[in-house]
Motif scaffolding. Structure first.
Motif, PDB file in Angstrom:
ATOM      1  N   GLU A  62       1.097  -1.114  -0.132  1.00  0.00           N
ATOM      2  CA  GLU A  62      -0.176  -0.003   0.184  1.00  0.00           C
ATOM      3  C   GLU A  62       0.753   1.180   0.073  1.00  0.00           C
ATOM      4  O   GLU A  62       0.539   2.236  -0.496  1.00  0.00           O
ATOM      5  N   ARG A  63       2.127   1.275   0.676  1.00  0.00           N
ATOM      6  CA  ARG A  63       2.921   2.197   0.757  1.00  0.00           C
ATOM      7  C   ARG A  63       4.473   1.738   0.538  1.00  0.00           C
ATOM      8  O   ARG A  63       4.634   0.771   1.140  1.00  0.00           O
ATOM      9  N   GLY A  64       5.336   2.418  -0.022  1.00  0.00           N
ATOM     10  CA  GLY A  64       6.653   1.955   0.016  1.00  0.00           C
ATOM     11  C   GLY A  64       6.909   1.171  -1.366  1.00  0.00           C
ATOM     12  O   GLY A  64       6.051   0.758  -2.280  1.00  0.00           O
ATOM     13  N   THR A  65       8.160   0.593  -1.410  1.00  0.00           N
ATOM     14  CA  THR A  65       8.620  -0.194  -2.346  1.00  0.00           C
ATOM     15  C   THR A  65       9.574  -1.415  -2.051  1.00  0.00           C
ATOM     16  O   THR A  65       9.895  -1.267  -1.027  1.00  0.00           O
ATOM     17  N   PHE A  66       9.733  -2.343  -2.865  1.00  0.00           N
ATOM     18  CA  PHE A  66      10.271  -3.486  -2.709  1.00  0.00           C
ATOM     19  C   PHE A  66      11.953  -3.025  -3.108  1.00  0.00           C
ATOM     20  O   PHE A  66      11.993  -2.597  -4.187  1.00  0.00           O
ATOM     21  N   GLU A  67      13.010  -3.403  -2.619  1.00  0.00           N
ATOM     22  CA  GLU A  67      14.133  -3.169  -3.114  1.00  0.00           C
ATOM     23  C   GLU A  67      14.562  -4.140  -3.999  1.00  0.00           C
ATOM     24  O   GLU A  67      14.101  -5.232  -4.244  1.00  0.00           O
ATOM     25  N   ARG A  68      15.049  -3.426  -5.119  1.00  0.00           N
ATOM     26  CA  ARG A  68      15.582  -4.259  -6.243  1.00  0.00           C
ATOM     27  C   ARG A  68      17.430  -4.603  -5.946  1.00  0.00           C
ATOM     28  O   ARG A  68      17.977  -3.721  -6.152  1.00  0.00           O
ATOM     29  N   PRO A  69      17.535  -5.817  -5.510  1.00  0.00           N
ATOM     30  CA  PRO A  69      18.781  -6.203  -5.108  1.00  0.00           C
ATOM     31  C   PRO A  69      19.676  -6.155  -6.265  1.00  0.00           C
ATOM     32  O   PRO A  69      19.429  -6.597  -7.487  1.00  0.00           O
ATOM     33  N   ILE A  70      20.900  -5.867  -5.907  1.00  0.00           N
ATOM     34  CA  ILE A  70      21.898  -5.776  -7.070  1.00  0.00           C
ATOM     35  C   ILE A  70      22.663  -7.021  -6.773  1.00  0.00           C
ATOM     36  O   ILE A  70      23.449  -7.439  -5.871  1.00  0.00           O
ATOM     37  N   LEU A  71      22.546  -7.948  -7.898  1.00  0.00           N
ATOM     38  CA  LEU A  71      23.280  -9.257  -7.763  1.00  0.00           C
ATOM     39  C   LEU A  71      24.101  -9.456  -9.217  1.00  0.00           C
ATOM     40  O   LEU A  71      24.207  -8.681 -10.018  1.00  0.00           O
ATOM     41  N   THR A  72      25.040 -10.006  -8.886  1.00  0.00           N
ATOM     42  CA  THR A  72      25.911 -10.576 -10.243  1.00  0.00           C
ATOM     43  C   THR A  72      25.513 -11.464 -11.076  1.00  0.00           C
ATOM     44  O   THR A  72      25.540 -11.545 -12.186  1.00  0.00           O
ATOM     45  N   GLY A  73      24.481 -12.207 -10.477  1.00  0.00           N
ATOM     46  CA  GLY A  73      23.767 -13.239 -11.411  1.00  0.00           C
ATOM     47  C   GLY A  73      22.333 -13.008 -11.258  1.00  0.00           C
ATOM     48  O   GLY A  73      21.818 -12.029 -11.039  1.00  0.00           O
ATOM     49  N   THR A  74      21.474 -14.433 -11.364  1.00  0.00           N
ATOM     50  CA  THR A  74      20.149 -14.207 -10.860  1.00  0.00           C
ATOM     51  C   THR A  74      19.776 -14.817  -9.611  1.00  0.00           C
ATOM     52  O   THR A  74      18.482 -14.884  -9.245  1.00  0.00           O
ATOM     53  N   ALA A  75      20.912 -15.525  -9.049  1.00  0.00           N
ATOM     54  CA  ALA A  75      20.435 -16.331  -7.823  1.00  0.00           C
ATOM     55  C   ALA A  75      20.245 -15.283  -6.679  1.00  0.00           C
ATOM     56  O   ALA A  75      20.886 -14.502  -6.416  1.00  0.00           O
ATOM     57  N   ILE A  76      19.647 -15.736  -5.812  1.00  0.00           N
ATOM     58  CA  ILE A  76      19.242 -14.941  -4.462  1.00  0.00           C
ATOM     59  C   ILE A  76      18.820 -16.202  -3.303  1.00  0.00           C
ATOM     60  O   ILE A  76      18.154 -17.219  -3.590  1.00  0.00           O
ATOM     61  N   THR A  77      19.713 -15.781  -2.233  1.00  0.00           N
ATOM     62  CA  THR A  77      19.169 -16.975  -1.088  1.00  0.00           C
ATOM     63  C   THR A  77      17.584 -16.803  -0.575  1.00  0.00           C
ATOM     64  O   THR A  77      17.062 -15.820  -0.572  1.00  0.00           O
ATOM     65  N   SER A  78      17.146 -17.743   0.001  1.00  0.00           N
ATOM     66  CA  SER A  78      15.952 -17.862   0.741  1.00  0.00           C
ATOM     67  C   SER A  78      15.745 -16.723   1.900  1.00  0.00           C
ATOM     68  O   SER A  78      15.051 -15.974   1.892  1.00  0.00           O
ATOM     69  N   THR A  79      17.055 -16.444   2.488  1.00  0.00           N
ATOM     70  CA  THR A  79      17.316 -15.426   3.705  1.00  0.00           C
ATOM     71  C   THR A  79      17.038 -14.218   2.928  1.00  0.00           C
ATOM     72  O   THR A  79      16.221 -13.285   3.667  1.00  0.00           O
ATOM     73  N   GLN A  80      17.743 -13.926   1.823  1.00  0.00           N
ATOM     74  CA  GLN A  80      17.595 -12.521   1.136  1.00  0.00           C
ATOM     75  C   GLN A  80      16.008 -12.366   0.655  1.00  0.00           C
ATOM     76  O   GLN A  80      15.589 -11.237   0.879  1.00  0.00           O
ATOM     77  N   LEU A  81      15.496 -13.312   0.155  1.00  0.00           N
ATOM     78  CA  LEU A  81      14.150 -13.075  -0.172  1.00  0.00           C
ATOM     79  C   LEU A  81      13.201 -12.876   1.057  1.00  0.00           C
ATOM     80  O   LEU A  81      12.509 -12.050   0.906  1.00  0.00           O
ATOM     81  N   SER A  82      13.332 -13.618   2.106  1.00  0.00           N
ATOM     82  CA  SER A  82      12.593 -13.230   3.341  1.00  0.00           C
ATOM     83  C   SER A  82      12.831 -11.823   3.623  1.00  0.00           C
ATOM     84  O   SER A  82      11.754 -11.190   4.009  1.00  0.00           O
ATOM     85  N   PHE A  83      14.182 -11.269   3.712  1.00  0.00           N
ATOM     86  CA  PHE A  83      14.288 -10.133   4.084  1.00  0.00           C
ATOM     87  C   PHE A  83      13.669  -9.063   3.165  1.00  0.00           C
ATOM     88  O   PHE A  83      13.041  -7.871   3.583  1.00  0.00           O
ATOM     89  N   LEU A  84      13.566  -9.370   1.706  1.00  0.00           N
ATOM     90  CA  LEU A  84      13.128  -8.642   0.465  1.00  0.00           C
ATOM     91  C   LEU A  84      11.689  -8.478   1.015  1.00  0.00           C
ATOM     92  O   LEU A  84      11.070  -7.458   0.983  1.00  0.00           O
ATOM     93  N   LEU A  85      10.892  -9.522   1.346  1.00  0.00           N
ATOM     94  CA  LEU A  85       9.535  -9.534   1.374  1.00  0.00           C
ATOM     95  C   LEU A  85       9.373  -8.939   2.645  1.00  0.00           C
ATOM     96  O   LEU A  85       8.083  -7.973   2.809  1.00  0.00           O
ATOM     97  N   GLN A  86      10.131  -8.709   3.665  1.00  0.00           N
ATOM     98  CA  GLN A  86       9.741  -7.920   4.998  1.00  0.00           C
ATOM     99  C   GLN A  86      10.282  -6.456   4.968  1.00  0.00           C
ATOM    100  O   GLN A  86      10.037  -5.926   5.887  1.00  0.00           O
ATOM    101  N   GLY A  87      10.682  -5.884   3.891  1.00  0.00           N
ATOM    102  CA  GLY A  87      11.305  -4.545   3.606  1.00  0.00           C
ATOM    103  C   GLY A  87      12.455  -4.393   4.370  1.00  0.00           C
ATOM    104  O   GLY A  87      12.757  -3.128   4.537  1.00  0.00           O
ATOM    105  N   VAL A  88      13.393  -5.449   4.712  1.00  0.00           N
ATOM    106  CA  VAL A  88      14.890  -5.016   5.248  1.00  0.00           C
ATOM    107  C   VAL A  88      15.822  -4.605   4.057  1.00  0.00           C
ATOM    108  O   VAL A  88      15.771  -5.197   3.083  1.00  0.00           O
TER     109      VAL A  88
END
Length: 115
Positions: A72-98
């Motif tokens: 409703e407010r704010g945005t998701f961070e678009r991570p800067i990656l060297t490839g396309t892989a992201i860890t499940s921990t990073q995904l959890s942080f992404l969904l929580q707004g960390v």
């Protein structure tokens, strides 16, 4: 059901995605642009152009599961990656707004890999 465990592989589509896309269009992006089989059980992550909506696509043994989260407010961070892989921990942080840039991991034991 979307399962985010440490053994789950997650891949981020690096370009902004049209959030009107459904399962068929997203699985087409996975196959044609990322080069992965969308039915292998991995989680594929798509972030919209505005950054306020995220879609996760996963094959769940006999069908696709599509998880959608729209802020409703704010945005998701678009991570800067060297490839396309992201860890499940990073995904959890992404969904929580960390902010992923500010996360610092403490030192942990990692076994040596033998050649």
């Amino acid at each position: 059901m979307l399962a985010l465990s440490s053994s789950c592989r997650c891949f981020l589509f690096d370009k902004p995605t049209d959030m009107r896309f459904g399962i068929n269009a997203l699985s087409g992006l996975v196959r044609n642009k990322l080069g992965f089989d969308p039915m292998n059980g991995d989680v594929f992550i798509f972030i919209g152009k505005r950054g306020n909506q995220i879609r996760l696509l996963q094959w769940d043994k006999d069908s696709f599961a599509l998880f959608i989260k729209k802020l409703e407010r704010g945005t998701f961070e678009r991570p800067i990656l060297t490839g396309t892989a992201i860890t499940s921990t990073q995904l959890s942080f992404l969904l929580q707004g960390v902010r992923l840039e500010s996360v610092r991991y403490r030192t942990r034991y990692t076994p040596l890999k033998r050649a």
